[in-house]
Write a protein that holds these residues in place. Structure first.
Motif, PDB file in Angstrom:
ATOM      1  N   GLU A  80       9.751  60.724  24.312  1.00 50.77           N
ATOM      2  CA  GLU A  80       9.453  60.289  22.898  1.00 50.77           C
ATOM      3  C   GLU A  80      10.624  60.384  22.050  1.00 50.77           C
ATOM      4  OE1 GLU A  80       8.507  58.723  19.423  1.00 50.77           O
ATOM      5  OE2 GLU A  80       8.826  60.821  19.700  1.00 50.77           O
ATOM      6  N   LEU A  81      10.990  61.654  21.938  1.00 48.06           N
ATOM      7  CA  LEU A  81      12.179  62.163  20.767  1.00 48.06           C
ATOM      8  C   LEU A  81      13.506  61.388  21.228  1.00 48.06           C
ATOM      9  CD1 LEU A  81      12.757  64.018  18.718  1.00 48.06           C
ATOM     10  CD2 LEU A  81      13.600  65.834  20.267  1.00 48.06           C
ATOM     11  N   GLU A  85      11.461  56.983  20.461  1.00 51.18           N
ATOM     12  CA  GLU A  85      11.740  56.944  18.943  1.00 51.18           C
ATOM     13  C   GLU A  85      12.595  56.137  18.430  1.00 51.18           C
ATOM     14  OE1 GLU A  85      10.890  57.781  15.310  1.00 51.18           O
ATOM     15  OE2 GLU A  85       9.863  58.798  16.944  1.00 51.18           O
ATOM     16  N   ARG A  86      13.725  55.838  19.374  1.00 48.33           N
ATOM     17  CA  ARG A  86      14.556  54.613  18.927  1.00 48.33           C
ATOM     18  C   ARG A  86      14.074  53.368  18.964  1.00 48.33           C
ATOM     19  NH1 ARG A  86      19.673  57.249  19.751  1.00 48.33           N
ATOM     20  NH2 ARG A  86      19.488  59.467  20.915  1.00 48.33           N
ATOM     21  N   ARG A 182       5.954  63.518   8.292  1.00 45.97           N
ATOM     22  CA  ARG A 182       7.008  62.942   8.887  1.00 45.97           C
ATOM     23  C   ARG A 182       6.965  62.428  10.234  1.00 45.97           C
ATOM     24  NH1 ARG A 182      11.445  67.599   7.838  1.00 45.97           N
ATOM     25  NH2 ARG A 182      12.890  65.926   8.530  1.00 45.97           N
ATOM     26  N   LYS A 184       8.678  61.324  12.490  1.00 43.71           N
ATOM     27  CA  LYS A 184       9.640  61.658  13.356  1.00 43.71           C
ATOM     28  C   LYS A 184       9.350  62.858  13.984  1.00 43.71           C
ATOM     29  CE  LYS A 184      13.409  58.568  12.122  1.00 43.71           C
ATOM     30  NZ  LYS A 184      14.954  58.471  12.106  1.00 43.71           N
ATOM     31  N   PHE A 187       5.384  62.264  15.787  1.00 39.51           N
ATOM     32  CA  PHE A 187       5.016  61.182  17.019  1.00 39.51           C
ATOM     33  C   PHE A 187       5.521  62.087  18.102  1.00 39.51           C
ATOM     34  CE2 PHE A 187       6.065  57.160  14.482  1.00 39.51           C
ATOM     35  CZ  PHE A 187       4.807  57.214  14.093  1.00 39.51           C
TER      36      PHE A 187
END
Length: 288
Positions: A80-81, A85-86, A182, A184, A187
Motif C-alpha cells: 500500500e505504501l 498509495e500512488r 493523516r 497517508k 491507509f
C-alpha cells in the motif's frame, strides 16, 4: 436433530472463517475505496508462510500462524505504501494493481513450491461428541481463534483512537483530514490489517482444506460475495453476512448437496440485492 445441530456448528465455524476474510476485504473498500483483488493471494501466502515455518524452520504451529499473519500484514503495508498509495484515488488502477499482485503471488508460489499441494496437516485431529452432536476438533479450534480475532478487530475499530480514525476516514476523508488525521499514515495500517487477517485465515484453514497456488480464487469469490450481501464497507454487515453464508453452505451440503447449495446461496444474494441493492446493511456501506 443431531445432524441439524451438528451442521449448524460447522456452519458457524465456516462463518467465522468467512467473517475474517470479509472483514479485511470490506475494511479496505470502506477506508480506501479499493477493491482488493489480491485478498485471495494473501490468504494463500498465509498458508504457505505457516507451512514453511513448520516444515523448514521447525516452529510450533501456533507460532507459525502468528508469523504468517505478521508477514502478510507487513507485505500489505509495504504494497500500500509504495504502490497503491500512488494511485489510491484511481479505482481502475488500484483494481489492476491488486489483480496483478494476485497473479504475481500465484506465479511466485508455483515457481518456489511447485504446482502440487504440499502435505500440511492440522495439528489437532479427532471429533468432539456430546449428547449425539458432533464437531471436528480442528473446526472447533479454528472457530475459537477466529472469534478471538473478530473480537479483536471490533475492539480495535470501536474502542481505540486508531479505529476511530480509520472509521472517520471511511465516513469522509476530507473532513477527517481537516481534523488532523493523516490518510497517508493510516491507509498502510488499514491495508496491513486487512492482509494480516487474510493471512491468518489462510494459515488456519489451508491445513484443514487444501494448500495450493490456486486455492485463493474460491476464497476471493466467497469474500466478494459475502461483502456484497452484507453491504460494501460495512463491518457489521460483513460479519452478519459471513455467518449467514456459513450456515447456508453447511446446511446446503447436508440437505441439498454441494451444487444445489451453491445455487441456493447465489439465489439468496440475488434476492437480497433486488430488495436492498446496497446489501443487508447498506446504510453503513461507507464505514459501518
Amino acid at each position: 436433530m443431531a445432524s441439524f445441530v451438528s451442521a449448524g456448528l460447522i456452519g458457524i465455524s465456516l462463518g467465522a472463517q468467512y467473517a475474517l476474510l470479509a472483514l479485511g476485504f470490506t475494511l479496505i473498500f470502506g477506508i480506501l475505496g479499493v477493491v482488493n483483488f489480491a485478498h485471495g493471494g494473501f490468504y494463500v501466502l498465509g498458508g504457505y508462510a505457516a507451512y514453511s515455518c513448520v516444515t523448514f524452520l521447525g516452529l510450533p504451529y501456533p507460532l507459525a500462524v502468528v508469523a504468517a499473519m505478521l508477514a502478510t500484514g507487513a507485505l500489505g503495508y509495504v504494497f500500500e505504501l509504495f504502490v497503491v498509495e500512488r494511485v489510491v484515488d484511481d479505482h481502475l488502477a488500484t483494481l489492476m494493481l491488486t489483480l496483478g499482485l494476485y497473479l504475481m503471488i500465484g506465479t511466485g508460489i508455483q515457481a518456489v513450491y511447485g504446482p502440487e499441494s504440499p502435505q500440511f496437516g492440522f495439528p489437532v485431529t479427532g471429533t468432539l461428541r456430546f449428547a449425539g452432536f458432533y464437531m471436528p476438533l480442528e473446526n472447533l479450534v479454528v472457530l475459537a481463534v477466529c472469534l478471538v480475532a473478530i473480537a479483536g478487530v471490533y475492539a480495535l475499530m470501536y474502542r481505540t483512537d486508531l479505529g476511530r480514525g480509520l472509521r472517520a476516514l471511511a465516513d469522509n476523508r476530507q473532513v477527517a483530514a481537516t481534523q488532523g488525521l493523516r490518510p497517508k499514515l493510516l491507509f498502510p495500517l488499514a491495508f496491513a490489517l486487512s492482509c494480516g487477517l487474510a493471512g491468518l485465515t489462510g494459515a488456519l484453514v489451508t491445513p484443514i482444506l487444501s494448500l495450493g497456488p490456486l486455492v485463493g480464487e474460491p476464497v476471493l469469490a466467497m469474500a466478494f460475495l459475502t461483502v456484497i450481501l452484507g453491504g460494501f464497507g460495512s463491518i457489521i454487515g460483513a460479519t452478519v453476512a459471513a455467518f449467514l453464508v456459513g450456515l447456508i453452505e453447511a446446511y446446503s451440503v447436508v440437505y441439498l448437496g454441494g451444487s444445489k447449495g451453491a445455487l441456493a446461496l447465489f439465489v439468496l444474494v440475488l434476492v437480497v440485492l433486488i430488495v436492498r441493492p446496497s446489501g443487508l446493511f447498506g446504510k453503513e456501506a461507507r464505514g459501518a
